[in-house]
Structures are given as structure tokens and as C-alpha cells.
Design a protein around this motif. Structure first.
Motif, PDB file in Angstrom:
ATOM      1  N   GLN A  61     113.650  79.899  25.067  1.00 39.08           N
ATOM      2  CA  GLN A  61     115.022  79.841  24.991  1.00 39.08           C
ATOM      3  C   GLN A  61     115.692  78.593  24.655  1.00 39.08           C
ATOM      4  OE1 GLN A  61     115.984  81.443  29.089  1.00 39.08           O
ATOM      5  NE2 GLN A  61     115.788  83.573  28.252  1.00 39.08           N
ATOM      6  N   ARG A  62     115.082  77.667  25.089  1.00 38.49           N
ATOM      7  CA  ARG A  62     115.569  76.168  25.044  1.00 38.49           C
ATOM      8  C   ARG A  62     115.336  75.804  23.323  1.00 38.49           C
ATOM      9  NH1 ARG A  62     117.432  71.772  28.284  1.00 38.49           N
ATOM     10  NH2 ARG A  62     117.060  73.120  30.009  1.00 38.49           N
ATOM     11  N   GLN A  63     114.241  76.107  23.019  1.00 36.91           N
ATOM     12  CA  GLN A  63     113.907  75.866  21.395  1.00 36.91           C
ATOM     13  C   GLN A  63     114.449  76.343  20.545  1.00 36.91           C
ATOM     14  OE1 GLN A  63     109.796  77.261  21.942  1.00 36.91           O
ATOM     15  NE2 GLN A  63     108.963  74.931  21.680  1.00 36.91           N
ATOM     16  N   LEU A  64     114.933  77.829  20.736  1.00 38.17           N
ATOM     17  CA  LEU A  64     115.840  78.467  19.873  1.00 38.17           C
ATOM     18  C   LEU A  64     117.461  77.749  19.991  1.00 38.17           C
ATOM     19  CD1 LEU A  64     116.648  80.750  18.079  1.00 38.17           C
ATOM     20  CD2 LEU A  64     117.060  82.429  19.971  1.00 38.17           C
ATOM     21  N   SER A  65     117.726  77.565  21.123  1.00 40.08           N
ATOM     22  CA  SER A  65     118.968  76.895  21.336  1.00 40.08           C
ATOM     23  C   SER A  65     119.190  75.538  20.739  1.00 40.08           C
ATOM     24  CB  SER A  65     119.658  76.811  22.805  1.00 40.08           C
ATOM     25  OG  SER A  65     119.565  78.030  23.539  1.00 40.08           O
ATOM     26  N   LYS A  66     118.241  74.875  20.682  1.00 43.75           N
ATOM     27  CA  LYS A  66     118.063  73.654  19.802  1.00 43.75           C
ATOM     28  C   LYS A  66     118.249  73.830  18.531  1.00 43.75           C
ATOM     29  CE  LYS A  66     116.061  69.162  20.224  1.00 43.75           C
ATOM     30  NZ  LYS A  66     114.866  68.319  20.842  1.00 43.75           N
ATOM     31  N   GLN A  67     117.165  74.472  18.065  1.00 41.08           N
ATOM     32  CA  GLN A  67     117.132  74.992  16.713  1.00 41.08           C
ATOM     33  C   GLN A  67     118.470  75.536  15.840  1.00 41.08           C
ATOM     34  OE1 GLN A  67     114.022  77.179  15.097  1.00 41.08           O
ATOM     35  NE2 GLN A  67     112.469  75.832  16.400  1.00 41.08           N
ATOM     36  N   GLY A  80     124.253  75.152  22.774  1.00 39.08           N
ATOM     37  CA  GLY A  80     124.231  74.961  24.152  1.00 39.08           C
ATOM     38  C   GLY A  80     123.249  75.492  24.658  1.00 39.08           C
ATOM     39  N   HIS A  81     122.427  74.356  25.548  1.00 41.38           N
ATOM     40  CA  HIS A  81     121.091  74.816  26.075  1.00 41.38           C
ATOM     41  C   HIS A  81     121.127  75.867  26.770  1.00 41.38           C
ATOM     42  CE1 HIS A  81     122.918  72.404  29.370  1.00 41.38           C
ATOM     43  NE2 HIS A  81     121.859  73.012  30.357  1.00 41.38           N
ATOM     44  N   SER A  82     122.127  76.505  27.449  1.00 45.17           N
ATOM     45  CA  SER A  82     121.848  77.590  28.323  1.00 45.17           C
ATOM     46  C   SER A  82     122.598  78.746  27.782  1.00 45.17           C
ATOM     47  CB  SER A  82     123.045  77.496  29.547  1.00 45.17           C
ATOM     48  OG  SER A  82     124.324  77.340  29.234  1.00 45.17           O
ATOM     49  N   GLN A  92     121.995  82.880  28.933  1.00 41.35           N
ATOM     50  CA  GLN A  92     123.137  83.649  29.594  1.00 41.35           C
ATOM     51  C   GLN A  92     123.296  85.028  28.507  1.00 41.35           C
ATOM     52  OE1 GLN A  92     126.243  80.823  29.055  1.00 41.35           O
ATOM     53  NE2 GLN A  92     126.014  80.061  31.141  1.00 41.35           N
ATOM     54  N   TRP A  93     122.876  84.682  27.185  1.00 42.91           N
ATOM     55  CA  TRP A  93     123.107  86.234  26.472  1.00 42.91           C
ATOM     56  C   TRP A  93     121.841  87.267  26.912  1.00 42.91           C
ATOM     57  CZ3 TRP A  93     123.154  82.947  21.372  1.00 42.91           C
ATOM     58  CH2 TRP A  93     124.505  82.278  20.973  1.00 42.91           C
ATOM     59  N   GLU A  94     120.495  86.421  26.975  1.00 42.75           N
ATOM     60  CA  GLU A  94     119.473  87.395  27.278  1.00 42.75           C
ATOM     61  C   GLU A  94     119.755  87.799  28.738  1.00 42.75           C
ATOM     62  OE1 GLU A  94     115.844  85.412  26.538  1.00 42.75           O
ATOM     63  OE2 GLU A  94     116.194  85.516  24.562  1.00 42.75           O
ATOM     64  N   ASN A  95     120.253  87.289  29.534  1.00 38.38           N
ATOM     65  CA  ASN A  95     120.340  87.775  30.991  1.00 38.38           C
ATOM     66  C   ASN A  95     121.662  88.382  31.337  1.00 38.38           C
ATOM     67  OD1 ASN A  95     118.123  86.977  32.181  1.00 38.38           O
ATOM     68  ND2 ASN A  95     119.145  84.575  32.283  1.00 38.38           N
ATOM     69  N   GLU A  96     122.447  88.638  29.995  1.00 38.52           N
ATOM     70  CA  GLU A  96     123.815  89.715  30.054  1.00 38.52           C
ATOM     71  C   GLU A  96     124.667  88.876  30.843  1.00 38.52           C
ATOM     72  OE1 GLU A  96     122.687  93.638  30.493  1.00 38.52           O
ATOM     73  OE2 GLU A  96     121.745  94.021  28.700  1.00 38.52           O
ATOM     74  N   MET A  97     124.806  87.689  30.737  1.00 42.90           N
ATOM     75  CA  MET A  97     126.028  86.989  31.342  1.00 42.90           C
ATOM     76  C   MET A  97     126.939  86.538  30.737  1.00 42.90           C
ATOM     77  SD  MET A  97     123.268  84.332  33.821  1.00 42.90           S
ATOM     78  CE  MET A  97     124.659  83.370  34.320  1.00 42.90           C
TER      79      MET A  97
END
Length: 68
Positions: free
Chosen positions: A19-25, A29-31, A35-40
Motif C-alpha cells: 500500500q505504501r509503495q503504491l501511495s508513493k508512486q 498520502g501514505h495512508s 484507508q480506501w482498501e479498508n473502506e474508511m
């Protein structure tokens, strides 16, 4: 019908990214992905377009409106 979260997890795992790698690419934001994958949280339209382009899928696919 698969949810956005399920499709995002699937596409990310296909590319063997954390998740962090995708966010960075994507310059997010790192979270955000977590948050999207956890439906938050729900991504905004700009993020959906960014994800669709990155994974080479349609926004409709990501949103569960189509299966291709």
C-alpha cells in the motif's frame, strides 16, 4: 459485484506493490490506499482517474460499474 476496495487490492497485488509503495508512486498520502482498501474513505474523482490510468483500467471498472 466487487467493491472499489476489493478491486484496488486485487490490482495492487497483481503488481506486487505494498500500500505504501503504491501511495508513493502515485504521489498520494501514505495512508490513502490503506484507508480506501479498508473502506474508511472514498477516493475523490481525481484519485480515481489517477488509479485508473496507473492500472490501465476504466474508472467504471474500479467503481464496480463494469467487469472489464
Amino acid at each position: 459485484m466487487k467493491t472499489f476496495a476489493e478491486r484496488l487490492k486485487y490490482l495492487r497485488s497483481e503488481k506486487e506493490l505494498s500500500q505504501r509503495q503504491l501511495s508513493k508512486q502515485l504521489g498520494l498520502g501514505h495512508s490513502a490506499v490503506t484507508q480506501w482498501e479498508n473502506e474508511m474513505r472514498v477516493p475523490n474523482a481525481e484519485a480515481i482517474v489517477l488509479l485508473a490510468k496507473y492500472f490501465n483500467v476504466s474508472a467504471d471498472y474500479l467503481l464496480g460499474l463494469t467487469d472489464d
